[in-house]
Design an enzyme around this catalytic site. Structure first.
Site, short mmCIF file in Angstrom:
data_model
loop_
_atom_site.label_atom_id
_atom_site.label_comp_id
_atom_site.label_asym_id
_atom_site.label_seq_id
_atom_site.Cartn_x
_atom_site.Cartn_y
_atom_site.Cartn_z
N LYS A 204 0.87 -1.18 0.00
CA LYS A 204 0.00 0.00 0.00
C LYS A 204 0.90 1.22 0.00
CE LYS A 204 -3.71 2.32 2.38
NZ LYS A 204 -4.67 2.29 3.50
N LYS A 256 -1.98 -1.55 -3.97
CA LYS A 256 -2.92 -0.43 -3.88
C LYS A 256 -2.14 0.88 -3.85
CE LYS A 256 -6.21 1.34 -0.48
NZ LYS A 256 -6.89 1.01 0.76
C1 PBG Z 1 -7.54 3.26 5.36
C2 PBG Z 1 -7.79 3.19 3.93
C3 PBG Z 1 -7.57 4.17 2.96
C4 PBG Z 1 -8.09 3.66 1.80
C5 PBG Z 1 -8.59 2.41 2.07
N1 PBG Z 1 -8.36 2.13 3.39
C6 PBG Z 1 -7.06 5.54 3.03
C7 PBG Z 1 -5.72 5.88 3.38
O1 PBG Z 1 -4.85 5.08 3.57
O2 PBG Z 1 -5.52 7.07 3.54
C8 PBG Z 1 -8.11 4.39 0.50
C9 PBG Z 1 -9.05 3.84 -0.49
C10 PBG Z 1 -9.32 4.71 -1.64
O3 PBG Z 1 -8.72 5.77 -1.85
O4 PBG Z 1 -10.19 4.32 -2.39
N2 PBG Z 1 -6.33 2.83 5.79
#
Ligand code: PBG
Length: 341
Positions: A204, A256
């Protein structure tokens, strides 16, 4: 000595790759990748206390679903053929630690129970994190201006056991703490949830493409998440994270965001035998949707191209805000989903 005719200068057979593109039927016959509704997980936003849907400005076409209408929405999604949902809670019970996530009657467990009782075969795959439930908006508990890894992991385990008790089928931890997958796996096993799977947000990356999501969940984040999410310049580190998650017991590894990181997906495909997921995040959705709403992109064609792109790069499954729209397109024009004209 007699001069031999040089093969290169001989008139050869023209390579006609266009031969396999001449008709829709032959193109369908040789098509390498495809995408089906059963490959897609649909993220939904569920808010407590509101009583009618609230459109999300940064995600045109999507709304926050009031908790009291969640069962109706699940019935509607089920009727469209959607089988996998990823609920995100919009909490009005935030605190320093995000303790609502491990309460038996907290929003996370209520959402899961509501979905499972509305539609028992709908697979529920909640995001497991704290940012939607903390006053500071970070993905864990704070200590000295930063997220404390090990305390956060201990809280994540409580959250996961609570989600499993409520009926979650699979958990998608996304806070990027070191050791979270191993701790969660052990916690689930010792609580008797050996068959609850882990879809690990393995790679991520700290991304600007999460912008619309943070608005959608009203995350009041000051600063950024660069001390825990990956630096987007680093593909090798992304692979290390994913390989560690595999060793720690993850069932599926996810990259992601999706579109800017197809190279990581492809490299990971060569490193593991586990199923891989791509998350087409909020900013990717918004970019396509806004361009389509302005009439400068064909939405259906553009979405299909991105989804097939994830498959071609190595994803088996995709988390996408377009899943509902895809299901609707699929009902009206199923052939366009498999054979483009
Ligand atoms: C929380 C989370 C996030 C997303 C999914 N889970 C946001 C972040 O890390 O700031 C983002 C998903 C998206 O942008 O569609 N940890």
């Amino acid at each position: 000595m007699e001069c031999q005719p040089n093969e290169i200068t001989q008139p050869g057979v023209t390579k006609r790759l266009r031969r396999l593109r001449t008709t829709p039927m032959i193109r369908a016959l040789v098509r390498e990748n495809d995408v089906q509704l059963s490959d897609l997980i649909y993220p939904i936003f569920v808010e407590e206390t509101i009583t009618s849907p609230v459109p999300i400005p940064g995600l045109p076409g999507l709304s926050r679903i009031p908790e009291n209408l969640l069962a109706d929405e699940i019935h509607a999604l089920n009727a469209l053929g959607i089988c996998y949902v990823m609920p995100f809670g919009i909490s009005h019970n935030k605190d320093d630690t995000g303790s609502d996530t491990w309460q038996r009657d907290g929003l996370l467990s209520r959402m899961i129970r509501t979905i499972k009782s509305a539609c028992p075969h709908m697979m529920v795959i909640p995001d497991i994190c704290f940012c939607e439930y903390t006053t500071h908006g970070h993905c864990g508990i704070m200590a000295d201006q930063d997220v404390d890894n090990d305390q956060t992991v201990a809280h994540l385990v409580k959250q996961c056991v609570n989600a499993a008790q409520a009926g979650a089928d699979m958990l998608a931890p996304s806070s990027m703490m070191d050791g979270q997958v191993e701790a969660i796996r052990k916690g689930l096993d010792s609580a008797g949830f050996e068959y609850v799977a882990i879809l690990a947000h393995s790679a991520k990356l700290a991304s600007a493409f999460y912008g619309p999501f943070r608005q959608a969940v009203e995350c009041e984040l000051k600063g950024d998440r660069r001390t825990y999410q990956l630096d987007y310049a680093n593909a090798r580190q992304a692979l290390s994270e994913a390989m560690l998650d595999e060793q720690e017991g993850a069932d599926i590894l996810m990259v992601k965001p999706g579109t800017p990181y197809l190279d990581i997906l492809t490299q990971l495909r060569g490193q593991t035998l586990l199923p891989l997921a791509a998350y087409q995040v909020s900013g990717e959705y918004a970019a396509i949707k806004c361009a389509a709403n302005m009439g400068i992109l064909d939405e259906q064609e553009a979405v299909l191209e991105t989804l097939i792109g994830f498959k071609r790069a190595g994803a088996d499954l995709i988390v996408t805000y377009f899943a509902k729209q895809f299901a609707i397109w699929n009902q009206t024009t199923p052939s366009t989903m498999t054979t483009t004209e």
